[in-house]
Design a protein around this motif. Structure first.
Motif, PDB file in Angstrom:
ATOM      1  N   ASP A 187     -62.240  -3.580  -8.293  1.00  0.00           N
ATOM      2  CA  ASP A 187     -61.187  -4.498  -8.716  1.00  0.00           C
ATOM      3  C   ASP A 187     -61.449  -5.001 -10.133  1.00  0.00           C
ATOM      4  OD1 ASP A 187     -60.142  -4.213  -6.187  1.00  0.00           O
ATOM      5  OD2 ASP A 187     -60.802  -6.166  -5.472  1.00  0.00           O
ATOM      6  N   ARG A 188     -62.697  -5.395 -10.369  1.00  0.00           N
ATOM      7  CA  ARG A 188     -63.045  -5.971 -11.671  1.00  0.00           C
ATOM      8  C   ARG A 188     -62.846  -4.964 -12.797  1.00  0.00           C
ATOM      9  NH1 ARG A 188     -66.699  -5.929 -15.390  1.00  0.00           N
ATOM     10  NH2 ARG A 188     -67.955  -4.346 -14.338  1.00  0.00           N
ATOM     11  N   ILE A 189     -63.265  -3.731 -12.569  1.00  0.00           N
ATOM     12  CA  ILE A 189     -63.171  -2.714 -13.615  1.00  0.00           C
ATOM     13  C   ILE A 189     -61.722  -2.353 -13.907  1.00  0.00           C
ATOM     14  CG2 ILE A 189     -63.666  -0.296 -14.138  1.00  0.00           C
ATOM     15  CD1 ILE A 189     -66.366  -0.682 -12.760  1.00  0.00           C
ATOM     16  N   VAL A 190     -60.931  -2.162 -12.862  1.00  0.00           N
ATOM     17  CA  VAL A 190     -59.524  -1.811 -13.072  1.00  0.00           C
ATOM     18  C   VAL A 190     -58.797  -2.927 -13.803  1.00  0.00           C
ATOM     19  CG1 VAL A 190     -57.324  -1.320 -11.933  1.00  0.00           C
ATOM     20  CG2 VAL A 190     -59.421  -0.226 -11.112  1.00  0.00           C
ATOM     21  N   ARG A 191     -59.070  -4.169 -13.401  1.00  0.00           N
ATOM     22  CA  ARG A 191     -58.433  -5.294 -14.088  1.00  0.00           C
ATOM     23  C   ARG A 191     -58.873  -5.366 -15.549  1.00  0.00           C
ATOM     24  NH1 ARG A 191     -59.008 -11.794 -13.132  1.00  0.00           N
ATOM     25  NH2 ARG A 191     -61.117 -11.340 -13.873  1.00  0.00           N
ATOM     26  N   GLU A 192     -60.151  -5.115 -15.802  1.00  0.00           N
ATOM     27  CA  GLU A 192     -60.648  -5.173 -17.171  1.00  0.00           C
ATOM     28  C   GLU A 192     -60.024  -4.080 -18.027  1.00  0.00           C
ATOM     29  OE1 GLU A 192     -64.894  -5.545 -19.610  1.00  0.00           O
ATOM     30  OE2 GLU A 192     -64.870  -5.509 -17.411  1.00  0.00           O
ATOM     31  N   ILE A 193     -59.852  -2.891 -17.449  1.00  0.00           N
ATOM     32  CA  ILE A 193     -59.190  -1.815 -18.185  1.00  0.00           C
ATOM     33  C   ILE A 193     -57.758  -2.218 -18.537  1.00  0.00           C
ATOM     34  CG2 ILE A 193     -58.260   0.528 -17.987  1.00  0.00           C
ATOM     35  CD1 ILE A 193     -60.765   1.245 -16.356  1.00  0.00           C
TER      36      ILE A 193
ATOM     37  N   MET B  89     -63.841  -3.721 -31.018  1.00  0.00           N
ATOM     38  CA  MET B  89     -63.036  -3.287 -29.886  1.00  0.00           C
ATOM     39  C   MET B  89     -63.374  -1.849 -29.505  1.00  0.00           C
ATOM     40  SD  MET B  89     -60.794  -4.620 -27.841  1.00  0.00           S
ATOM     41  CE  MET B  89     -59.703  -5.831 -28.607  1.00  0.00           C
ATOM     42  N   HIS B  90     -63.655  -1.023 -30.506  1.00  0.00           N
ATOM     43  CA  HIS B  90     -64.056   0.364 -30.228  1.00  0.00           C
ATOM     44  C   HIS B  90     -65.328   0.389 -29.387  1.00  0.00           C
ATOM     45  CE1 HIS B  90     -65.522   4.459 -30.877  1.00  0.00           C
ATOM     46  NE2 HIS B  90     -64.293   4.784 -31.269  1.00  0.00           N
ATOM     47  N   GLN B  91     -66.278  -0.447 -29.720  1.00  0.00           N
ATOM     48  CA  GLN B  91     -67.522  -0.518 -28.954  1.00  0.00           C
ATOM     49  C   GLN B  91     -67.252  -1.002 -27.531  1.00  0.00           C
ATOM     50  OE1 GLN B  91     -69.912  -3.101 -31.397  1.00  0.00           O
ATOM     51  NE2 GLN B  91     -70.519  -1.463 -32.808  1.00  0.00           N
ATOM     52  N   LYS B  92     -66.361  -1.974 -27.394  1.00  0.00           N
ATOM     53  CA  LYS B  92     -66.008  -2.492 -26.069  1.00  0.00           C
ATOM     54  C   LYS B  92     -65.349  -1.412 -25.222  1.00  0.00           C
ATOM     55  CE  LYS B  92     -64.921  -5.424 -22.791  1.00  0.00           C
ATOM     56  NZ  LYS B  92     -65.949  -5.929 -21.851  1.00  0.00           N
ATOM     57  N   ILE B  93     -64.469  -0.645 -25.833  1.00  0.00           N
ATOM     58  CA  ILE B  93     -63.757   0.415 -25.109  1.00  0.00           C
ATOM     59  C   ILE B  93     -64.746   1.450 -24.565  1.00  0.00           C
ATOM     60  CG2 ILE B  93     -62.150   2.350 -25.388  1.00  0.00           C
ATOM     61  CD1 ILE B  93     -60.699   0.556 -27.506  1.00  0.00           C
ATOM     62  N   GLU B  94     -65.654   1.897 -25.402  1.00  0.00           N
ATOM     63  CA  GLU B  94     -66.590   2.933 -24.972  1.00  0.00           C
ATOM     64  C   GLU B  94     -67.604   2.401 -23.969  1.00  0.00           C
ATOM     65  OE1 GLU B  94     -65.960   5.892 -25.364  1.00  0.00           O
ATOM     66  OE2 GLU B  94     -64.400   5.648 -26.888  1.00  0.00           O
ATOM     67  N   ALA B  95     -67.972   1.116 -24.084  1.00  0.00           N
ATOM     68  CA  ALA B  95     -68.879   0.519 -23.097  1.00  0.00           C
ATOM     69  C   ALA B  95     -68.202   0.448 -21.730  1.00  0.00           C
ATOM     70  CB  ALA B  95     -69.309  -0.871 -23.559  1.00  0.00           C
TER      71      ALA B  95
ATOM     72  N   ARG C  83     -65.782   2.413 -20.718  1.00  0.00           N
ATOM     73  CA  ARG C  83     -65.658   3.792 -20.243  1.00  0.00           C
ATOM     74  C   ARG C  83     -66.950   4.239 -19.554  1.00  0.00           C
ATOM     75  NH1 ARG C  83     -62.184   7.710 -22.633  1.00  0.00           N
ATOM     76  NH2 ARG C  83     -62.228   6.541 -24.606  1.00  0.00           N
ATOM     77  N   GLU C  84     -68.071   3.903 -20.177  1.00  0.00           N
ATOM     78  CA  GLU C  84     -69.370   4.285 -19.623  1.00  0.00           C
ATOM     79  C   GLU C  84     -69.605   3.635 -18.261  1.00  0.00           C
ATOM     80  OE1 GLU C  84     -74.126   4.142 -20.893  1.00  0.00           O
ATOM     81  OE2 GLU C  84     -72.564   3.575 -22.341  1.00  0.00           O
ATOM     82  N   THR C  85     -69.105   2.418 -18.083  1.00  0.00           N
ATOM     83  CA  THR C  85     -69.244   1.716 -16.807  1.00  0.00           C
ATOM     84  C   THR C  85     -68.290   2.265 -15.755  1.00  0.00           C
ATOM     85  OG1 THR C  85     -69.912  -0.327 -17.935  1.00  0.00           O
ATOM     86  CG2 THR C  85     -69.113  -0.539 -15.681  1.00  0.00           C
ATOM     87  N   ALA C  86     -67.071   2.587 -16.170  1.00  0.00           N
ATOM     88  CA  ALA C  86     -66.020   2.936 -15.216  1.00  0.00           C
ATOM     89  C   ALA C  86     -66.088   4.374 -14.719  1.00  0.00           C
ATOM     90  CB  ALA C  86     -64.654   2.672 -15.845  1.00  0.00           C
ATOM     91  N   LEU C  87     -66.473   5.306 -15.571  1.00  0.00           N
ATOM     92  CA  LEU C  87     -66.394   6.721 -15.203  1.00  0.00           C
ATOM     93  C   LEU C  87     -67.245   7.098 -13.985  1.00  0.00           C
ATOM     94  CD1 LEU C  87     -66.103   8.626 -18.606  1.00  0.00           C
ATOM     95  CD2 LEU C  87     -64.390   8.399 -16.800  1.00  0.00           C
ATOM     96  N   PRO C  88     -68.477   6.607 -13.849  1.00  0.00           N
ATOM     97  CA  PRO C  88     -69.242   6.983 -12.652  1.00  0.00           C
ATOM     98  C   PRO C  88     -68.537   6.600 -11.351  1.00  0.00           C
ATOM     99  CG  PRO C  88     -70.704   6.061 -14.303  1.00  0.00           C
ATOM    100  CD  PRO C  88     -69.310   5.839 -14.798  1.00  0.00           C
TER     101      PRO C  88
END
Length: 292
Positions: A158-164, A237-243, A245-250
């Motif tokens: 839930d947290r990750i989807v909302r953050e995205i 923001m670019h750094q936030k986006i990639e961070a 992504r790294e959390t969400a993809l697994p």
């Protein structure tokens, strides 16, 4: 908008002309339609997935409408050789009273239509279903997604989807664009009643977001950065986006995926004018909704 999950469609009676791969929502529409002819079809907020599905149905003709020339080009390519002489792809905004004036269709599809309105016709959502009412001859199928950006997270998914979702909306706003605004099924059902429709069926489809959703939404964020006025903010923001992504993809790649929220499918039909009793803001009569 989040991409819809896909599975192999099983043609019911009166269903697709050919076997294809379509989402469970489109398969549910086919079952709800049953033996009823599709007749003339209006795809009021067209896209690649919806037009590919419609091209696989036994229709008399179809009309696809989008407010984006880029989407019109995509839809034209997706329809390909299945597009017949009587089929149309139109670029227009439903705020115009002249768009398809006087035309009525047997079947109308609103595929994530309400959520997309904000990008083209902000603050017009309450009029959208009134605008569609004259064009619906027999059946209306409305697909949407329950809002997820504002809900309180209960799980890590839930947290990750909302953050995205929040990051995507923030990037769009900072780039000078407008994000989508999803509406819950309860709101849609109320306004269907007000607009003169009778709700026949409501179904929910739990969402398991996958890698495509994560990369699609975060890549959309990246495309906004060049429009930021502050280079330092764009870099952060670019750094936030990639961070993220790294959390969400697994989790997106796991067996369960990112489980959060649900799509909904509402089936409705137009009520006879004699059943509509209250005047709306435009002076036409409307019914008292009995739904939530």
């Amino acid at each position: 908008m989040p991409p819809k999950p896909t599975s192999h469609g099983v043609p019911p009676s009166g269903g697709p002309k050919r076997q294809g791969t379509h989402s469970p929502i489109f398969r549910a529409i086919e079952k709800l339609q049953g033996d009823r002819p599709w007749g003339s079809v209006l795809d009021a907020g067209t896209g690649r997935a919806s037009i590919e599905w419609i091209c696989a149905l036994e229709t008399e003709r179809w009309t696809a409408v989008t407010a984006s020339q880029e989407m019109a080009n995509t839809v034209k390519k997706a329809a390909g050789k299945d597009r017949r002489r009587e089929d149309r792809i139109l670029v227009g905004n439903w705020m115009s009273d002249q768009l398809l004036f006087g035309e009525r269709f047997d079947t109308v599809l609103l595929d994530y239509f309400i959520g997309a309105i904000e990008g083209f016709s902000p603050y017009w959502q309450d009029r959208a279903l009134h605008r569609q009412r004259p064009h619906v001859g027999e059946r209306l199928y409305l697909v949407g997604v329950e809002p997820y950006v504002l809900t309180e997270p209960k799980t890590e998914s839930d947290r990750i989807v909302r953050e995205i979702g929040r990051l995507r909306d923030a990037c769009l706003l900072l780039a000078g664009n407008r994000p989508y605004r999803e509406y819950p099924s309860s709101w849609v059902m109320r306004h269907l009643g007000i607009a003169g429709f009778r709700v026949l069926d409501v179904r929910y489809f739990p969402i398991h977001y996958r890698e495509r959703f994560v990369n699609g939404q975060l890549d959309l964020c990246l495309r906004q950065l060049s429009h930021f006025n502050d280079d330092g903010l764009a870099k952060a923001m670019h750094q936030k986006i990639e961070a993220l992504r790294e959390t969400a993809l697994p989790l997106a790649r796991s067996k369960e995926g990112l489980r959060h929220g649900a799509d909904y499918l509402i089936t409705a039909e137009p009520m006879a004018d004699r059943h509509r009793s209250l005047p709306d803001a435009a002076g036409t009569s409307q019914s008292v909704p009995s739904g939530p």
